[in-house]
Design an enzyme around this catalytic site. Structure first.
Site, mmCIF file in Angstrom:
data_model
loop_
_atom_site.group_PDB
_atom_site.id
_atom_site.type_symbol
_atom_site.label_atom_id
_atom_site.label_comp_id
_atom_site.label_asym_id
_atom_site.label_seq_id
_atom_site.Cartn_x
_atom_site.Cartn_y
_atom_site.Cartn_z
ATOM 1 C CG HIS A 78 -0.187 0.298 2.397
ATOM 2 N ND1 HIS A 78 -0.066 -0.879 3.441
ATOM 3 C CD2 HIS A 78 -0.252 1.432 3.305
ATOM 4 C CE1 HIS A 78 0.089 0.383 4.761
ATOM 5 N NE2 HIS A 78 0.107 1.224 4.030
ATOM 6 C CG ASP A 135 0.299 -4.135 2.834
ATOM 7 O OD1 ASP A 135 -0.001 -3.371 1.741
ATOM 8 O OD2 ASP A 135 0.108 -3.511 3.745
ATOM 9 C CB SER A 180 3.279 0.994 6.021
ATOM 10 O OG SER A 180 1.801 1.750 6.882
#
Length: 271
Positions: free
Chosen positions: A119, A149, A223
């Site tokens: 993402h 992801d 992230s």
């Protein structure tokens, strides 16, 4: 009560002459350990982090997103506001430039392979990877797997440390872990905690499968960064958090390293 009962559990009495010699006895040298700060003589994670943090990178992304689904374009009140000032509303087919930041980790410096979240680089037009020593490299997307992801980037081969993977199946609740990344674009940051749960499901509509839950602080920008054990090995790739204000409240999630490795092998065409 007998005198012996009053003294139960207490240290044995030492004659004054022996007390002096005990006080001046030399302290034993600390056992060699990656968690011992030699110049301070106390436990510390600094020696471990000096070794692993150069493998953690910042990932800066420039992307272009369509305005077609922008809520303002379908809002009559907003269009009326623009008309009052003779402003032409943007056409739905126009693209908007967006800049975002995340984290990543070098897993093969010789081949220039960097992992991050899928993402983080969604709709990316330009990807820049910056090392801790501030060297920057343009990155090319090798593969992207939304199901885990995880994404694989390639930069030029370089002299830099890379991190190995641990067996995430061996993780247990209570194991100490460290999260490293770039929260809120501040720059490299390390947080610590424990494994709060393993095999956690139901996150992001259950689209990410089983995840590691940790109370090591994970915030926006973390992230794609690694969750590591105290041996400096990757046990997970940080991917999500639960926080009512968008910040950390002690509930963060990482993709387990075994799932990450399988996804990477698929994207690289390896068995």
């Amino acid at each position: 009560m007998p005198l012996a009962g009053l003294l139960a559990g207490c240290a044995p009495l030492i004659p004054p002459t022996e007390q002096g010699s005990a006080a001046t006895a030399p302290r034993p040298a600390p056992v060699a350990s990656p968690y011992w700060k030699a110049n301070g003589g106390y436990p510390s994670l600094a020696p471990l982090l000096r070794r692993v943090t150069p493998a953690v990178v910042n990932v800066a992304v420039i992307s272009e997103v369509s305005l077609e689904d922008h809520p303002f374009l379908t809002d009559p009140a907003f269009r009326q506001f623009l008309e009052q000032f003779d402003i032409e509303p943007p056409a739905p087919e126009e693209l908007r430039r967006r800049e975002s930041v995340g984290s990543g980790v070098i897993v093969d410096a010789r081949r220039g392979l960097v992992l991050t979240n899928a993402h983080v680089i969604e709709d990316a037009r330009d990807i820049t990877v910056t090392l801790k020593d501030r060297r920057s490299f343009k990155a090319r997307l090798i593969g992207r797997d939304p199901g885990t992801d995880v994404a694989v980037l390639r930069i030029m081969p370089l002299e830099a440390p890379d991190l190995d993977f641990a067996d995430s199946n061996a993780l247990e609740v209570g194991d100490f872990v460290l999260a490293i990344g770039n929260p809120f674009g501040l720059g490299q940051t390390v947080t610590s905690g424990i494994v709060s749960a393993v095999g956690r499901t139901g996150i992001a509509d259950d689209s990410l499968g089983e995840l590691i839950q940790t109370d090591a602080s994970i915030n926006p920008g973390n992230s794609g960064g690694p969750l590591i054990d105290l041996a400096g090995r990757i046990v997970g790739i940080n991917t999500a958090l639960i926080g009512p204000s968008g910040g950390n409240v002690g509930i963060g999630f990482s993709v387990p390293s075994n799932r990450v490795q399988r996804a990477v092998r698929r994207m690289l065409g390896e068995r």
